[in-house]
Motif scaffolding. Structure first.
Motif, PDB file in Angstrom:
ATOM      1  N   GLU A   1      -0.460   5.426   8.558  1.00 32.32           N
ATOM      2  CA  GLU A   1      -0.502   5.320  10.018  1.00 32.32           C
ATOM      3  C   GLU A   1      -1.812   5.875  10.566  1.00 32.32           C
ATOM      4  O   GLU A   1      -2.347   5.379  11.568  1.00 32.32           O
ATOM      5  CB  GLU A   1       0.688   6.046  10.619  1.00 32.32           C
ATOM      6  CG  GLU A   1       2.023   5.380  10.301  1.00 32.32           C
ATOM      7  CD  GLU A   1       3.218   6.198  10.736  1.00 32.32           C
ATOM      8  OE1 GLU A   1       3.018   7.395  11.070  1.00 32.32           O
ATOM      9  OE2 GLU A   1       4.356   5.665  10.730  1.00 32.32           O
ATOM     10  N   ALA A   2      -2.371   6.903   9.916  1.00 34.96           N
ATOM     11  CA  ALA A   2      -3.640   7.467  10.372  1.00 34.96           C
ATOM     12  C   ALA A   2      -4.805   6.528  10.083  1.00 34.96           C
ATOM     13  O   ALA A   2      -5.748   6.419  10.876  1.00 34.96           O
ATOM     14  CB  ALA A   2      -3.873   8.820   9.695  1.00 34.96           C
TER      15      ALA A   2
ATOM     16  N   PRO B   1      -4.736   2.149  12.864  1.00 34.11           N
ATOM     17  CA  PRO B   1      -4.252   2.413  14.227  1.00 34.11           C
ATOM     18  C   PRO B   1      -3.493   1.250  14.855  1.00 34.11           C
ATOM     19  O   PRO B   1      -2.829   1.427  15.876  1.00 34.11           O
ATOM     20  CB  PRO B   1      -5.547   2.703  14.990  1.00 34.11           C
ATOM     21  CG  PRO B   1      -6.600   1.945  14.235  1.00 34.11           C
ATOM     22  CD  PRO B   1      -6.196   2.020  12.807  1.00 34.11           C
ATOM     23  N   ASN B   2      -3.576   0.044  14.266  1.00 36.62           N
ATOM     24  CA  ASN B   2      -2.906  -1.101  14.871  1.00 36.62           C
ATOM     25  C   ASN B   2      -2.535  -2.125  13.805  1.00 36.62           C
ATOM     26  O   ASN B   2      -2.894  -1.991  12.622  1.00 36.62           O
ATOM     27  CB  ASN B   2      -3.797  -1.738  15.946  1.00 36.62           C
ATOM     28  CG  ASN B   2      -5.199  -2.043  15.415  1.00 36.62           C
ATOM     29  OD1 ASN B   2      -5.349  -2.555  14.308  1.00 36.62           O
ATOM     30  ND2 ASN B   2      -6.217  -1.724  16.205  1.00 36.62           N
ATOM     31  N   THR B   3      -1.819  -3.169  14.246  1.00 37.86           N
ATOM     32  CA  THR B   3      -1.358  -4.210  13.335  1.00 37.86           C
ATOM     33  C   THR B   3      -2.515  -4.931  12.672  1.00 37.86           C
ATOM     34  O   THR B   3      -2.470  -5.250  11.475  1.00 37.86           O
ATOM     35  CB  THR B   3      -0.478  -5.216  14.100  1.00 37.86           C
ATOM     36  OG1 THR B   3       0.657  -4.534  14.636  1.00 37.86           O
ATOM     37  CG2 THR B   3      -0.010  -6.334  13.197  1.00 37.86           C
ATOM     38  N   GLU B   4      -3.561  -5.212  13.426  1.00 36.55           N
ATOM     39  CA  GLU B   4      -4.695  -5.946  12.860  1.00 36.55           C
ATOM     40  C   GLU B   4      -5.288  -5.211  11.669  1.00 36.55           C
ATOM     41  O   GLU B   4      -5.611  -5.829  10.640  1.00 36.55           O
ATOM     42  CB  GLU B   4      -5.765  -6.167  13.929  1.00 36.55           C
ATOM     43  CG  GLU B   4      -6.969  -6.942  13.418  1.00 36.55           C
ATOM     44  CD  GLU B   4      -8.002  -7.194  14.512  1.00 36.55           C
ATOM     45  OE1 GLU B   4      -9.154  -7.546  14.157  1.00 36.55           O
ATOM     46  OE2 GLU B   4      -7.669  -7.050  15.700  1.00 36.55           O
TER      47      GLU B   4
ATOM     48  N   PHE C   1       0.792  -1.224   0.000  1.00 35.24           N
ATOM     49  CA  PHE C   1       0.000   0.000   0.000  1.00 35.24           C
ATOM     50  C   PHE C   1       0.829   1.281   0.000  1.00 35.24           C
ATOM     51  O   PHE C   1       0.398   2.297  -0.528  1.00 35.24           O
ATOM     52  CB  PHE C   1      -0.946   0.018   1.207  1.00 35.24           C
ATOM     53  CG  PHE C   1      -2.042  -1.000   1.131  1.00 35.24           C
ATOM     54  CD1 PHE C   1      -3.135  -0.805   0.296  1.00 35.24           C
ATOM     55  CD2 PHE C   1      -1.978  -2.163   1.889  1.00 35.24           C
ATOM     56  CE1 PHE C   1      -4.152  -1.743   0.215  1.00 35.24           C
ATOM     57  CE2 PHE C   1      -2.995  -3.108   1.824  1.00 35.24           C
ATOM     58  CZ  PHE C   1      -4.085  -2.900   0.978  1.00 35.24           C
ATOM     59  N   VAL C   2       2.035   1.224   0.599  1.00 27.02           N
ATOM     60  CA  VAL C   2       2.834   2.436   0.741  1.00 27.02           C
ATOM     61  C   VAL C   2       4.023   2.426  -0.214  1.00 27.02           C
ATOM     62  O   VAL C   2       4.165   3.310  -1.058  1.00 27.02           O
ATOM     63  CB  VAL C   2       3.309   2.615   2.198  1.00 27.02           C
ATOM     64  CG1 VAL C   2       4.153   3.885   2.338  1.00 27.02           C
ATOM     65  CG2 VAL C   2       2.120   2.663   3.136  1.00 27.02           C
ATOM     66  N   THR C   3       4.913   1.407  -0.079  1.00 28.15           N
ATOM     67  CA  THR C   3       6.125   1.382  -0.904  1.00 28.15           C
ATOM     68  C   THR C   3       5.798   1.359  -2.392  1.00 28.15           C
ATOM     69  O   THR C   3       6.379   2.119  -3.177  1.00 28.15           O
ATOM     70  CB  THR C   3       6.992   0.164  -0.537  1.00 28.15           C
ATOM     71  OG1 THR C   3       7.260   0.183   0.868  1.00 28.15           O
ATOM     72  CG2 THR C   3       8.304   0.189  -1.304  1.00 28.15           C
ATOM     73  N   GLU C   4       4.880   0.476  -2.785  1.00 25.39           N
ATOM     74  CA  GLU C   4       4.516   0.391  -4.198  1.00 25.39           C
ATOM     75  C   GLU C   4       3.140   0.990  -4.479  1.00 25.39           C
ATOM     76  O   GLU C   4       2.720   1.043  -5.637  1.00 25.39           O
ATOM     77  CB  GLU C   4       4.558  -1.065  -4.664  1.00 25.39           C
ATOM     78  CG  GLU C   4       5.955  -1.659  -4.656  1.00 25.39           C
ATOM     79  CD  GLU C   4       6.143  -2.691  -5.745  1.00 25.39           C
ATOM     80  OE1 GLU C   4       5.190  -3.431  -6.024  1.00 25.39           O
ATOM     81  OE2 GLU C   4       7.249  -2.739  -6.320  1.00 25.39           O
ATOM     82  N   GLY C   5       2.442   1.412  -3.446  1.00 23.69           N
ATOM     83  CA  GLY C   5       1.118   1.977  -3.625  1.00 23.69           C
ATOM     84  C   GLY C   5       1.125   3.495  -3.642  1.00 23.69           C
ATOM     85  O   GLY C   5       2.165   4.139  -3.809  1.00 23.69           O
ATOM     86  N   THR C   6      -0.051   4.050  -3.406  1.00 25.89           N
ATOM     87  CA  THR C   6      -0.211   5.500  -3.510  1.00 25.89           C
ATOM     88  C   THR C   6      -0.440   6.175  -2.159  1.00 25.89           C
ATOM     89  O   THR C   6      -0.649   7.379  -2.090  1.00 25.89           O
ATOM     90  CB  THR C   6      -1.403   5.822  -4.428  1.00 25.89           C
ATOM     91  OG1 THR C   6      -2.590   5.212  -3.893  1.00 25.89           O
ATOM     92  CG2 THR C   6      -1.152   5.298  -5.835  1.00 25.89           C
TER      93      THR C   6
END
Length: 509
Positions: free
Chosen positions: A381-382, A385-388, A369-374
C-alpha cells in the motif's frame, strides 16, 4: 496379421488386428477410371457417453419410470435435460392421491420462509444398483385410471449411486466447445471406416483428461451453431487417474470444476462438464443430474485460441490450470479474476467493461506481489498509492508496454484531451475513475466507441494476466491487429516468454 473381417455395414471395408491387438481398418474405393484407392487407418474409437446428446436446443432423455420426490412420494414419469429457458433437469410425473394427502391439507405444517427455495432432489429406481439406461423415448406421462391424481413438473437435481463409491473412470458432456483442426483422429465405433479429427488429450495434477468432438459437429454444424447463437453438446470428455487408481465422485467433481475454470479461460465464455457418469469395471455406478450456466456459441469468444492449432493450445493451457489449481487459494484467485474477465468478453455495458478488467488486474497484481510474493500488505500500500500503480507493476512484470495502439483512434482521441497526456493505461484509468469515483462538476462523457476501445484493451490485458498467472508460455493469436483477423493468422508467444521465443510487446500486439 489375422484373417480379414468384413465390415457388416460396407463390403469394401476390412478390419484386421495386429499382434499387439491394434485394429487396422482398410477401405477400398473403386473408381470408374483408374485403379482402386486404398485407405488404411489405426485410429481409436471415439468416446461414448452414457447419454446420447441431440441436436441444437434438443432435450436429452435421462430416465423413464418410477421415482421418489423430496417428500418421499412416489410418482411415475420422466426425467429430461432441457436447454430452455435455461439449462436444467426437468421431471414430470403423476401419482394417485391417498387419504394422507387430504390430511396434509389441514395440517399445521409450516411453509418455507425466506427468499430462497431449494431445488428438489429425486430418487429413481436402480436395477442392479446401476445408473438406469437412457430411455429410447419419453412418452406422455401416464395418468392414473382414477380421477384423484396429482401431476408434477419441477426443476430437480439428482445423484444416482454413492458419492463415496470407488470409480475408475468418468465421462461427461461439454456444450458449446471449440473447433480444433489439429486434433487427433478418432473413428465411429459402429462404423470404423468413418473417422474425423476430434481428440484432444491433456492432464495435470495426476489426472488425465480426454475430449472427443462429437461426429455431428462438422463445419456446417459449427456455422449453424454460431450464426444462431445456439447451444448444444459438442464434446464428450473422459477423466481418469494417470496411475489407474480409483477415485470417488467427490474427487471427480472437484476436478471437473477445475476443468470448467480452464475451459472458461481458454474459450472466453462459460461452459461446463454436464451429466457426469462414473464407471467401475465398465459399469455405470454413479451419475449426477445437474445443470450449469452456458454462454451462447458466438463469434465473441477466445482471444487466444486459433482453430488451426487449438487442440495443442487447449491441452497446454488446461494442463497448467490443473496443476495451478491444485492449491485452493490459487483456485480461488483464478476463479475470482475470471469473474471480471468473462462478462466483459461475452458482452457487457462498455463503460462497466472498463471497470471490471481493471478490478481484475488489481486483484491479480495483489495476488502476484503480496499473496504469493514477498511484499507485505503494508509495504504494498505504501509503494502503490493508487490503482494505476498497482496495475502498472503487474504489466511491467508481464513485459507488456502500454502505448495506445495506433489503430485505436477513438482511445487516442481521449488521450489527446488529457492534460498532461498519459499512456493507454493512464488514459483508461482516467476513464474508469469517472464511473468508479464520480465527481460533481467533472462528468465523464465518452462516446460508445471510446468506451469500447478502452474496454477491449483493458480486457485483453486481463486475459494476458490470467495466462501469466498459470505460467502459460505457448502461442496466442494476434487479436488486436489493425485488420479483421481470420483463423490461421499470425500467432506469437506470450510477452513474458524467454527472449528466444518472444519479441518486445506493446499494447497493440
Amino acid at each position: 496379421m489375422s484373417k480379414p473381417e468384413s465390415s457388416p455395414a460396407q463390403d469394401n471395408v476390412q478390419i484386421t488386428y495386429e499382434p499387439d491387438g491394434t485394429r487396422v481398418v482398410t477401405r477400398t474405393l473403386h473408381r470408374a477410371e483408374g485403379p482402386p484407392i486404398t485407405i488404411t487407418h489405426r485410429y481409436p474409437d471415439a468416446l461414448k457417453h452414457h447419454y446420447t446428446p441431440g441436436a441444437a436446443d434438443e432435450d436429452v432423455r435421462l430416465y423413464s419410470g418410477g421415482f421418489l420426490n423430496g417428500n418421499g412420494k412416489y410418482y411415475t414419469g420422466n426425467v429430461s435435460f432441457t436447454w430452455r429457458p435455461s439449462p436444467r433437469i426437468q421431471v414430470a410425473g403423476t401419482r394417485e392421491l391417498t387419504a394422507d394427502d387430504y390430511d396434509d391439507l389441514f395440517s399445521d405444517a409450516t411453509t418455507q420462509t425466506g427468499i430462497w427455495s431449494d431445488i428438489r432432489e429425486v430418487l429413481v429406481e436402480q436395477p442392479d444398483n446401476l445408473v438406469p439406461r437412457q430411455p429410447d423415448s419419453i412418452s406422455t406421462t401416464p395418468k392414473p385410471s382414477k380421477t384423484n391424481y396429482e401431476s408434477i413438473a419441477d426443476r430437480i437435481v439428482g445423484e444416482i449411486g454413492s458419492s463415496k463409491a470407488d470409480l475408475d473412470s468418468l465421462t461427461f458432456l461439454i456444450p458449446n466447445g471449440w473447433e480444433a483442426h489439429d486434433a487427433a483422429y478418432i473413428c465411429n465405433p459402429h462404423n470404423p471406416a468413418q473417422y474425423w479429427s476430434g481428440r484432444t488429450t491433456t492432464g495435470g495434477d495426476g489426472w488425465t483428461v480426454t475430449f472427443d468432438r462429437l461426429q455431428p459437429m462438422d463445419a456446417k454444424a459449427w456455422t449453424e451453431l454460431r450464426d444462431s447463437a445456439g447451444i448444444r453438446f459438442t464434446h464428450v470428455g473422459h477423466l481418469a487417474r494417470v496411475d489407474g487408481s480409483t477415485f470417488t465422485s467427490e474427487q471427480a467433481l472437484q476436478v471437473l470444476e477445475r476443468i470448467r475454470i480452464g475451459l472458461a479461460l481458454a474459450l472466453g465464455r462459460r461452459t461446463s462438464c454436464f451429466l457426469p457418469v462414473g464407471y467401475r469395471n465398465d459399469k455405470p455406478v454413479w451419475a449426477l443430474w445437474q445443470a450449469y450456466p452456458v454462454d451462447p456459441y458466438t463469434r465473441v469468444s477466445s482471444q487466444w485460441l486459433d482453430s488451426q492449432v487449438a487442440s495443442g493450445q487447449l491441452a497446454d493451457l488446461l494442463a497448467k490450470v490443473l496443476d495451478f489449481t491444485a492449491q485452493e487459494d490459487r483456485r480461488e484467485a483464478l476463479t475470482h479474476a475470471l469473474a471480471y474477465y468473462i462478462p466483459t468478453n461475452t458482452g457487457f455495458d462498455a463503460a462497466l467493461g472498463v471497470g471490471l478488467p481493471i478490478s481484475g488486474l488489481q486483484l491479480l497484481s495483489f495476488f502476484h506481489f503480496v499473496t504469493e510474493g514477498t511484499i507485505s500488505k503494508r509495504a504494498w500500500e505504501a509503494q502503490n498509492p493508487n490503482t494505476e500503480a498497482e496495475v502498472r507493476q503487474l504489466l511491467t512484470v508481464m513485459n507488456v508496454s502500454t502505448p495506445v495502439p495506433g489503430h485505436f483512434s477513438n482511445l487516442a482521441a481521449v488521450q489527446a484531451r488529457l492534460n498532461p497526456q498519459r499512456d493507454a493505461l493512464g488514459t483508461i484509468i482516467n476513464m474508469r475513475n469517472h464511473i468508479i469515483h464520480p465527481v460533481k462538476g467533472r462528468p465523464g462523457r465518452y462516446t460508445l466507441q471510446e468506451w469500447a476501445e478502452a474496454s477491449i484493451l483493458a480486457n485483453y490485458w486481463l486475459g494476458l494476466a490470467l495466462l501469466h498467472l498459470i505460467s502459460y508460455q505457448g502461442e496466442i493469436v494476434a487479436t488486436l491487429g489493425a485488420r479483421v483477423r481470420h483463423e490461421g493468422d499470425e500467432r506469437r508467444s506470450v510477452p513474458w516468454a524467454p527472449p528466444a521465443l518472444g519479441t518486445t510487446w506493446s499494447a497493440g500486439t
